[in-house]
Design a protein around this motif. Structure first.
Motif, PDB file in Angstrom:
ATOM      1  N   ALA A  84       0.802  -1.430  -0.133  1.00 50.40           N
ATOM      2  CA  ALA A  84       0.008  -0.051  -0.029  1.00 50.40           C
ATOM      3  C   ALA A  84       0.884   1.292   0.129  1.00 50.40           C
ATOM      4  N   HIS A  85       2.087   1.174   0.546  1.00 55.97           N
ATOM      5  CA  HIS A  85       2.942   2.132   0.435  1.00 55.97           C
ATOM      6  C   HIS A  85       3.985   2.610  -0.741  1.00 55.97           C
ATOM      7  N   ALA A  86       3.466   1.623  -2.006  1.00 51.06           N
ATOM      8  CA  ALA A  86       4.399   1.756  -3.199  1.00 51.06           C
ATOM      9  C   ALA A  86       3.437   2.408  -4.233  1.00 51.06           C
ATOM     10  N   PRO A  87       3.662   3.776  -4.652  1.00 46.67           N
ATOM     11  CA  PRO A  87       2.939   4.418  -5.547  1.00 46.67           C
ATOM     12  C   PRO A  87       3.298   3.816  -6.926  1.00 46.67           C
ATOM     13  N   LEU A  88       2.215   3.522  -7.531  1.00 46.27           N
ATOM     14  CA  LEU A  88       2.129   2.973  -8.758  1.00 46.27           C
ATOM     15  C   LEU A  88       1.246   3.965  -9.611  1.00 46.27           C
ATOM     16  N   TYR A  89       1.407   4.010 -11.133  1.00 47.29           N
ATOM     17  CA  TYR A  89       0.750   4.719 -11.983  1.00 47.29           C
ATOM     18  C   TYR A  89       0.347   3.895 -13.238  1.00 47.29           C
ATOM     19  N   VAL A  90      -0.684   4.281 -14.004  1.00 47.23           N
ATOM     20  CA  VAL A  90      -1.010   3.817 -15.039  1.00 47.23           C
ATOM     21  C   VAL A  90      -0.265   4.226 -16.406  1.00 47.23           C
ATOM     22  N   VAL A 137       0.835   4.123 -20.193  1.00 49.29           N
ATOM     23  CA  VAL A 137       0.257   4.185 -21.687  1.00 49.29           C
ATOM     24  C   VAL A 137       1.603   4.012 -22.703  1.00 49.29           C
ATOM     25  N   ASP A 138       1.580   3.246 -23.416  1.00 48.48           N
ATOM     26  CA  ASP A 138       2.638   3.030 -24.528  1.00 48.48           C
ATOM     27  C   ASP A 138       2.071   3.988 -25.720  1.00 48.48           C
ATOM     28  N   ASP A 139       2.724   5.004 -26.153  1.00 47.36           N
ATOM     29  CA  ASP A 139       2.436   5.958 -27.049  1.00 47.36           C
ATOM     30  C   ASP A 139       2.148   5.147 -28.282  1.00 47.36           C
ATOM     31  N   HIS A 140       3.083   4.276 -28.601  1.00 45.60           N
ATOM     32  CA  HIS A 140       2.853   3.798 -30.148  1.00 45.60           C
ATOM     33  C   HIS A 140       1.817   2.674 -30.187  1.00 45.60           C
ATOM     34  N   ASP A 141       1.583   1.667 -29.222  1.00 45.84           N
ATOM     35  CA  ASP A 141       0.398   0.507 -29.455  1.00 45.84           C
ATOM     36  C   ASP A 141      -0.815   0.762 -28.319  1.00 45.84           C
ATOM     37  N   GLY A 142      -0.555   1.827 -27.478  1.00 44.38           N
ATOM     38  CA  GLY A 142      -1.738   2.223 -26.651  1.00 44.38           C
ATOM     39  C   GLY A 142      -2.007   1.255 -25.388  1.00 44.38           C
ATOM     40  N   SER A 143      -0.876   0.311 -25.347  1.00 43.72           N
ATOM     41  CA  SER A 143      -1.072  -0.645 -24.243  1.00 43.72           C
ATOM     42  C   SER A 143      -0.815  -0.037 -22.995  1.00 43.72           C
ATOM     43  N   ALA A 144      -1.526  -0.538 -21.757  1.00 41.38           N
ATOM     44  CA  ALA A 144      -1.247   0.159 -20.570  1.00 41.38           C
ATOM     45  C   ALA A 144      -0.729  -1.037 -19.505  1.00 41.38           C
ATOM     46  N   SER A 145      -0.052  -0.381 -18.769  1.00 44.46           N
ATOM     47  CA  SER A 145       0.336  -1.271 -17.190  1.00 44.46           C
ATOM     48  C   SER A 145       0.725  -0.467 -16.188  1.00 44.46           C
ATOM     49  N   LEU A 146       0.436  -1.173 -15.086  1.00 46.80           N
ATOM     50  CA  LEU A 146       0.909  -0.314 -13.759  1.00 46.80           C
ATOM     51  C   LEU A 146       2.407  -0.476 -13.882  1.00 46.80           C
ATOM     52  N   ALA A 147       2.886   0.926 -13.290  1.00 40.44           N
ATOM     53  CA  ALA A 147       4.572   0.988 -13.483  1.00 40.44           C
ATOM     54  C   ALA A 147       4.577   1.478 -11.935  1.00 40.44           C
ATOM     55  N   PRO A 148       6.077   1.412 -11.547  1.00 38.76           N
ATOM     56  CA  PRO A 148       6.222   2.244 -10.237  1.00 38.76           C
ATOM     57  C   PRO A 148       6.488   3.634 -10.387  1.00 38.76           C
ATOM     58  N   ALA A 149       6.052   4.191  -9.650  1.00 44.91           N
ATOM     59  CA  ALA A 149       6.040   5.826  -9.874  1.00 44.91           C
ATOM     60  C   ALA A 149       7.664   6.220  -9.470  1.00 44.91           C
ATOM     61  N   ASP A 150       8.242   5.267  -8.944  1.00 46.53           N
ATOM     62  CA  ASP A 150       9.705   5.427  -8.792  1.00 46.53           C
ATOM     63  C   ASP A 150      10.261   4.158  -8.808  1.00 46.53           C
ATOM     64  N   THR A 151      11.292   4.104  -9.759  1.00 45.82           N
ATOM     65  CA  THR A 151      11.841   2.795 -10.204  1.00 45.82           C
ATOM     66  C   THR A 151      12.833   2.254  -9.207  1.00 45.82           C
ATOM     67  N   GLY A 152      13.301   3.184  -8.410  1.00 44.95           N
ATOM     68  CA  GLY A 152      14.510   2.925  -7.534  1.00 44.95           C
ATOM     69  C   GLY A 152      14.098   2.025  -6.292  1.00 44.95           C
ATOM     70  N   PRO A 153      13.133   2.481  -5.531  1.00 42.99           N
ATOM     71  CA  PRO A 153      12.530   1.347  -4.319  1.00 42.99           C
ATOM     72  C   PRO A 153      12.303   0.137  -4.791  1.00 42.99           C
ATOM     73  N   LEU A 154      12.767  -0.860  -4.106  1.00 43.62           N
ATOM     74  CA  LEU A 154      12.471  -2.135  -4.223  1.00 43.62           C
ATOM     75  C   LEU A 154      10.986  -2.519  -4.050  1.00 43.62           C
ATOM     76  N   LEU A 155      10.511  -1.877  -3.016  1.00 39.79           N
ATOM     77  CA  LEU A 155       8.891  -2.117  -2.744  1.00 39.79           C
ATOM     78  C   LEU A 155       8.317  -1.760  -3.872  1.00 39.79           C
ATOM     79  N   SER A 156       8.615  -0.502  -4.384  1.00 37.15           N
ATOM     80  CA  SER A 156       7.800  -0.037  -5.738  1.00 37.15           C
ATOM     81  C   SER A 156       7.788  -1.233  -7.093  1.00 37.15           C
ATOM     82  N   ARG A 157       9.202  -1.621  -7.191  1.00 34.87           N
ATOM     83  CA  ARG A 157       9.302  -2.591  -8.329  1.00 34.87           C
ATOM     84  C   ARG A 157       8.875  -4.040  -7.900  1.00 34.87           C
ATOM     85  N   VAL A 158       8.738  -4.339  -6.624  1.00 34.22           N
ATOM     86  CA  VAL A 158       7.835  -5.450  -6.475  1.00 34.22           C
ATOM     87  C   VAL A 158       6.300  -5.164  -6.487  1.00 34.22           C
ATOM     88  N   ALA A 159       5.909  -4.356  -5.920  1.00 31.67           N
ATOM     89  CA  ALA A 159       4.380  -4.075  -6.257  1.00 31.67           C
ATOM     90  C   ALA A 159       4.036  -3.953  -7.794  1.00 31.67           C
TER      91      ALA A 159
END
Length: 168
Positions: free
Chosen positions: A80-86, A88-110
């Motif tokens: 719950a403490h790992a901020p994610l955002y949606v 969206v790929d500019d080329h194909d419009g696909s979407a995924s959840l990604a870490p708001a900050d790619t550094g912290p392990l918690l965000s990458r695991v979330a």
């Protein structure tokens, strides 16, 4: 410990983190500079990384139908403490959840857990039922009923214990 192939996608990160501790020997690769570097951790981040590891292990044991190995912070509370955002790929419009900050392990695991939920692979990542192991493995069995990280080691030990118990 496992001869199995690594988990797919982002679950490789989760599997790698859980498997930093060899319960049987007590060896923890997070105690080494190289072990921390593989996960992008600093020494200051170790307490949080270890708490996350054991919460993940408890969740993976639950995937295999087993109770937690010990009392841990529920994984949902940590994630719950790992901020994610949606994203969206500019080329194909696909979407995924990604870490708001790619550094912290918690965000990458979330982000890895979210990706696995969408892919339907999250519950296939399990922890070995052997009490001296609890190694993370990806269950590729057709029915999803794998019990051990390795049939040659943990599975063979369990079967031998059952056999000896019958003979006694």
């Amino acid at each position: 410990m496992s001869e199995r192939s690594p988990a797919p996608g982002g679950l490789t990160l989760v599997e790698s983190l859980v498997n930093t501790l060899d319960i049987e020997s007590g060896a923890d690769s997070l105690d080494t500079v190289d072990g921390r570097a593989r996960l992008g951790l600093t020494e200051d981040e170790l307490p949080q990384a270890r708490a996350l590891r054991e919460s993940l292990r408890a969740a993976l044991l639950a995937h295999a139908g087993h109770p937690p190995h010990r009392e841990v912070t529920p994984l949902g509370e940590l994630l719950a403490h790992a901020p994610l955002y949606v994203a969206v790929d500019d080329h194909d419009g696909s979407a995924s959840l990604a870490p708001a900050d790619t550094g912290p392990l918690l965000s990458r695991v979330a982000a890895a857990v979210a990706e696995a939920l969408v892919a339907g692979t999250w519950t296939r990542l399990k922890a070995c039922e052997a009490e001296t192991c609890h190694w993370a493995y990806y269950d590729r069995s057709p029915a999803g009923r794998g019990r051990w990280c390795s049939m040659q080691v943990c599975g063979a030990r369990a079967k031998m214990r059952r056999y000896r118990a019958k003979e006694a």
